[in-house]
Scaffold this motif. Sequence first.
Motif, mmCIF file in Angstrom:
data_model
loop_
_atom_site.group_PDB
_atom_site.id
_atom_site.type_symbol
_atom_site.label_atom_id
_atom_site.label_comp_id
_atom_site.label_asym_id
_atom_site.label_seq_id
_atom_site.Cartn_x
_atom_site.Cartn_y
_atom_site.Cartn_z
ATOM 1 N N GLY A 216 39.685 63.907 81.094
ATOM 2 C CA GLY A 216 38.973 63.788 80.259
ATOM 3 C C GLY A 216 40.188 63.605 78.676
ATOM 4 N N LYS A 217 39.470 64.231 78.463
ATOM 5 C CA LYS A 217 40.530 64.465 76.376
ATOM 6 C C LYS A 217 40.958 65.201 75.702
ATOM 7 C CE LYS A 217 41.072 60.084 76.512
ATOM 8 N NZ LYS A 217 43.504 59.663 76.748
ATOM 9 N N TRP A 218 39.805 66.679 76.783
ATOM 10 C CA TRP A 218 39.341 67.860 75.611
ATOM 11 C C TRP A 218 40.148 68.470 75.855
ATOM 12 C CZ3 TRP A 218 37.361 66.003 80.428
ATOM 13 C CH2 TRP A 218 37.541 67.179 81.487
ATOM 14 N N PRO A 219 41.102 69.303 74.933
ATOM 15 C CA PRO A 219 42.369 70.487 75.195
ATOM 16 C C PRO A 219 42.174 71.085 76.518
ATOM 17 C CG PRO A 219 40.618 71.203 73.294
ATOM 18 C CD PRO A 219 39.911 69.620 73.942
ATOM 19 N N VAL A 220 43.045 71.735 76.648
ATOM 20 C CA VAL A 220 42.882 72.639 78.555
ATOM 21 C C VAL A 220 44.193 73.927 78.459
ATOM 22 C CG1 VAL A 220 41.864 71.037 80.020
ATOM 23 C CG2 VAL A 220 44.655 71.053 79.811
ATOM 24 N N ASN A 221 44.062 74.514 78.808
ATOM 25 C CA ASN A 221 45.046 75.673 78.548
ATOM 26 C C ASN A 221 45.569 76.219 79.807
ATOM 27 O OD1 ASN A 221 44.870 77.383 76.318
ATOM 28 N ND2 ASN A 221 42.343 77.960 76.766
ATOM 29 N N LEU A 222 46.996 75.994 80.252
ATOM 30 C CA LEU A 222 47.543 75.857 81.436
ATOM 31 C C LEU A 222 48.577 76.928 81.734
ATOM 32 C CD1 LEU A 222 49.275 72.530 80.808
ATOM 33 C CD2 LEU A 222 47.248 72.557 82.159
ATOM 34 N N THR A 223 47.997 77.584 83.186
ATOM 35 C CA THR A 223 48.286 79.414 82.933
ATOM 36 C C THR A 223 48.703 78.790 84.525
ATOM 37 O OG1 THR A 223 46.630 80.166 81.310
ATOM 38 C CG2 THR A 223 48.098 81.492 83.342
ATOM 39 N N GLY A 224 49.874 79.368 84.685
ATOM 40 C CA GLY A 224 49.644 79.935 86.316
ATOM 41 C C GLY A 224 51.494 80.414 86.653
ATOM 42 N N PHE A 225 51.211 80.835 87.874
ATOM 43 C CA PHE A 225 52.079 82.332 88.001
ATOM 44 C C PHE A 225 53.888 81.902 89.215
ATOM 45 C CE2 PHE A 225 53.575 85.121 90.755
ATOM 46 C CZ PHE A 225 53.924 86.792 90.646
ATOM 47 N N SER A 226 54.655 82.249 89.085
ATOM 48 C CA SER A 226 55.804 81.534 89.878
ATOM 49 C C SER A 226 56.019 80.186 90.455
ATOM 50 C CB SER A 226 55.112 82.216 91.581
ATOM 51 O OG SER A 226 57.006 82.541 92.213
ATOM 52 N N LEU A 227 55.213 79.765 91.314
ATOM 53 C CA LEU A 227 55.593 78.108 91.984
ATOM 54 C C LEU A 227 54.732 77.292 90.638
ATOM 55 C CD1 LEU A 227 56.506 75.698 93.432
ATOM 56 C CD2 LEU A 227 54.991 76.291 94.966
ATOM 57 N N GLY A 228 53.248 77.701 90.154
ATOM 58 C CA GLY A 228 52.248 77.235 89.757
ATOM 59 C C GLY A 228 53.111 77.240 88.192
ATOM 60 N N ALA A 229 53.736 78.076 88.004
ATOM 61 C CA ALA A 229 53.998 78.004 86.232
ATOM 62 C C ALA A 229 55.216 76.758 86.940
ATOM 63 C CB ALA A 229 54.845 79.071 86.290
ATOM 64 N N HIS A 230 56.072 77.322 87.922
ATOM 65 C CA HIS A 230 57.010 76.118 87.911
ATOM 66 C C HIS A 230 56.155 74.805 88.067
ATOM 67 C CE1 HIS A 230 60.718 74.590 89.292
ATOM 68 N NE2 HIS A 230 60.934 73.427 90.476
ATOM 69 N N VAL A 231 55.582 74.699 88.192
ATOM 70 C CA VAL A 231 54.930 72.855 88.942
ATOM 71 C C VAL A 231 54.055 72.425 87.537
ATOM 72 C CG1 VAL A 231 52.945 71.660 89.409
ATOM 73 C CG2 VAL A 231 53.654 73.506 90.658
ATOM 74 N N ILE A 232 53.327 73.471 86.185
ATOM 75 C CA ILE A 232 53.485 73.251 84.817
ATOM 76 C C ILE A 232 54.646 72.773 84.122
ATOM 77 C CG2 ILE A 232 51.988 74.595 82.570
ATOM 78 C CD1 ILE A 232 50.806 76.102 84.923
ATOM 79 N N TYR A 233 55.601 73.848 83.934
ATOM 80 C CA TYR A 233 56.545 73.145 84.101
ATOM 81 C C TYR A 233 56.365 71.725 83.407
ATOM 82 C CZ TYR A 233 61.812 73.014 81.590
ATOM 83 O OH TYR A 233 62.738 73.021 81.243
ATOM 84 N N PHE A 234 57.144 71.147 84.659
ATOM 85 C CA PHE A 234 57.135 69.650 84.851
ATOM 86 C C PHE A 234 55.592 68.692 84.474
ATOM 87 C CE2 PHE A 234 60.244 71.382 87.710
ATOM 88 C CZ PHE A 234 61.788 70.799 87.644
ATOM 89 N N CYS A 235 54.905 69.100 85.063
ATOM 90 C CA CYS A 235 53.722 68.498 83.774
ATOM 91 C C CYS A 235 53.292 68.688 82.616
ATOM 92 C CB CYS A 235 52.118 69.470 84.647
ATOM 93 S SG CYS A 235 51.584 69.177 86.707
#
Length: 63
Positions: free
Chosen positions: A1-20
């Motif tokens: 969709g086109k709605w705003p989202v909040n991205l939260t991640g820890f360790s490897l999840g945060a690493h994935v968000i960085y590249f996303c």
Amino acid sequence: GKWPVNLTGFSLGAHVIYFCLEELANDQGSEDAVLLGAPEDGSEKAWQGLSRVVAGKIVNGYC
């Protein structure tokens, strides 16, 4: 969709968000991004492109 989202991640999840966020820089953004324990470069240059795709704030909680 086109709605705003909040991205939260820890360790490897945060690493994935960085590249996303790098990919989103070519498309659309998100509202907030919270990265906890992300082992990413802390320099301003590394985060400039990411800050353009986040409407709210980017938090990198790494110690």
